[in-house]
Design a protein around this motif. Sequence first.
Motif, PDB file in Angstrom:
ATOM      1  N   HIS A 151       0.809  -1.222   0.000  1.00  0.00           N
ATOM      2  CA  HIS A 151       0.000   0.000   0.000  1.00  0.00           C
ATOM      3  C   HIS A 151       0.849   1.282   0.000  1.00  0.00           C
ATOM      4  N   PRO A 152       1.701   1.504   1.012  1.00  0.00           N
ATOM      5  CA  PRO A 152       2.484   2.749   0.983  1.00  0.00           C
ATOM      6  C   PRO A 152       3.424   2.849  -0.212  1.00  0.00           C
ATOM      7  N   PHE A 153       3.976   1.708  -0.635  1.00  0.00           N
ATOM      8  CA  PHE A 153       4.898   1.745  -1.769  1.00  0.00           C
ATOM      9  C   PHE A 153       4.202   2.203  -3.044  1.00  0.00           C
ATOM     10  N   LEU A 154       3.073   1.594  -3.371  1.00  0.00           N
ATOM     11  CA  LEU A 154       2.385   1.937  -4.618  1.00  0.00           C
ATOM     12  C   LEU A 154       1.778   3.336  -4.568  1.00  0.00           C
ATOM     13  N   MET A 155       1.250   3.718  -3.398  1.00  0.00           N
ATOM     14  CA  MET A 155       0.636   5.037  -3.302  1.00  0.00           C
ATOM     15  C   MET A 155       1.682   6.132  -3.472  1.00  0.00           C
ATOM     16  N   TYR A 156       2.855   5.945  -2.869  1.00  0.00           N
ATOM     17  CA  TYR A 156       3.897   6.966  -3.019  1.00  0.00           C
ATOM     18  C   TYR A 156       4.510   6.915  -4.417  1.00  0.00           C
ATOM     19  N   PHE A 157       4.752   5.722  -4.920  1.00  0.00           N
ATOM     20  CA  PHE A 157       5.375   5.595  -6.242  1.00  0.00           C
ATOM     21  C   PHE A 157       4.498   6.238  -7.314  1.00  0.00           C
ATOM     22  N   GLY A 158       3.184   6.028  -7.187  1.00  0.00           N
ATOM     23  CA  GLY A 158       2.270   6.641  -8.139  1.00  0.00           C
ATOM     24  C   GLY A 158       2.321   8.155  -8.081  1.00  0.00           C
ATOM     25  N   SER A 159       2.400   8.702  -6.874  1.00  0.00           N
ATOM     26  CA  SER A 159       2.484  10.154  -6.715  1.00  0.00           C
ATOM     27  C   SER A 159       3.824  10.681  -7.210  1.00  0.00           C
ATOM     28  N   PHE A 173       0.767   9.034 -17.556  1.00  0.00           N
ATOM     29  CA  PHE A 173       1.321   8.886 -16.214  1.00  0.00           C
ATOM     30  C   PHE A 173       0.235   8.950 -15.145  1.00  0.00           C
ATOM     31  N   ASN A 174      -0.744   9.812 -15.365  1.00  0.00           N
ATOM     32  CA  ASN A 174      -1.852   9.867 -14.409  1.00  0.00           C
ATOM     33  C   ASN A 174      -2.671   8.585 -14.430  1.00  0.00           C
ATOM     34  N   LEU A 175      -2.827   7.990 -15.617  1.00  0.00           N
ATOM     35  CA  LEU A 175      -3.551   6.731 -15.720  1.00  0.00           C
ATOM     36  C   LEU A 175      -2.802   5.617 -15.000  1.00  0.00           C
ATOM     37  N   VAL A 176      -1.477   5.577 -15.170  1.00  0.00           N
ATOM     38  CA  VAL A 176      -0.667   4.581 -14.461  1.00  0.00           C
ATOM     39  C   VAL A 176      -0.778   4.793 -12.958  1.00  0.00           C
ATOM     40  N   SER A 177      -0.724   6.048 -12.513  1.00  0.00           N
ATOM     41  CA  SER A 177      -0.866   6.352 -11.090  1.00  0.00           C
ATOM     42  C   SER A 177      -2.221   5.903 -10.568  1.00  0.00           C
ATOM     43  N   LEU A 178      -3.250   6.073 -11.390  1.00  0.00           N
ATOM     44  CA  LEU A 178      -4.595   5.649 -11.003  1.00  0.00           C
ATOM     45  C   LEU A 178      -4.647   4.139 -10.798  1.00  0.00           C
ATOM     46  N   VAL A 179      -4.052   3.389 -11.719  1.00  0.00           N
ATOM     47  CA  VAL A 179      -4.038   1.922 -11.616  1.00  0.00           C
ATOM     48  C   VAL A 179      -3.249   1.484 -10.383  1.00  0.00           C
ATOM     49  N   LEU A 180      -2.080   2.102 -10.168  1.00  0.00           N
ATOM     50  CA  LEU A 180      -1.272   1.775  -8.990  1.00  0.00           C
ATOM     51  C   LEU A 180      -2.044   2.085  -7.705  1.00  0.00           C
ATOM     52  N   GLY A 181      -2.789   3.192  -7.729  1.00  0.00           N
ATOM     53  CA  GLY A 181      -3.585   3.556  -6.558  1.00  0.00           C
ATOM     54  C   GLY A 181      -4.661   2.533  -6.256  1.00  0.00           C
TER      55      GLY A 181
END
Length: 220
Positions: free
Chosen positions: A58-66, A88-96
């Motif tokens: 959870h913290p890894f993906l949420m920070y990595f996406g940001s 990049f925003n779409l990738v961040s959304l998926v990671l989130g």
Amino acid sequence: MDVITVDRRTYLRSASRITVLAHLLGLTALVLLIFWLLHYREGLDLDSENPSRVFNVHPFLMYFGSAMMVYKTIPAEHQVQKFVHLFFNLVSLVLGIVGIHAVFKYHDKLHLEDMTSLHSWIGMVTFCLFILQWLFGFSFFLFSQASTVNTRARALPWHVNGGRALLYMAICAAETGLMQKATYLRLGGSRESHLMNVLGVLILLFGITVDISVALARCI
């Protein structure tokens, strides 16, 4: 040499320096986060039987996406930036989505209630607004035929400032998440708690420098 030329060069130098600083802070925070999760928190594995390893996703993906959003500080052609921004925003959304799934899965393993903390409320509101922001940008700015020039011009300030607001909401979510985890673990004045404090400061500074860098770049 006129005043406008001097101002443009000044902003360009300042934006470039802040951009470098933002990248360094973001990378340092990411390395420190990974070190914390691997060295102190048993690693990451979404399919693990160990609830802690599931949570760490959870913290890894949420920070990595940001952190991926730091690309915005890199100059490029406008049309290229639009498509890269969308991607990049779409990738961040998926990671989130995967990151949120990880924390719900962690709660299920320990039979804990969901959405009971301030961190979870801020985080979920931020993520839902982020989805709306992405849909808003996709609809208004990706396809020129979807809206008029005047409509896009009126919408742009809302989109830009909405993104800046989401950046600081994400920082608040990260900081409250670290505080909640440290309180839950009862770390006191241990080395791990000091590391988490440093990580929190780095994330805050990262967000601030990204915002300043983007703001200065828009003045050029």
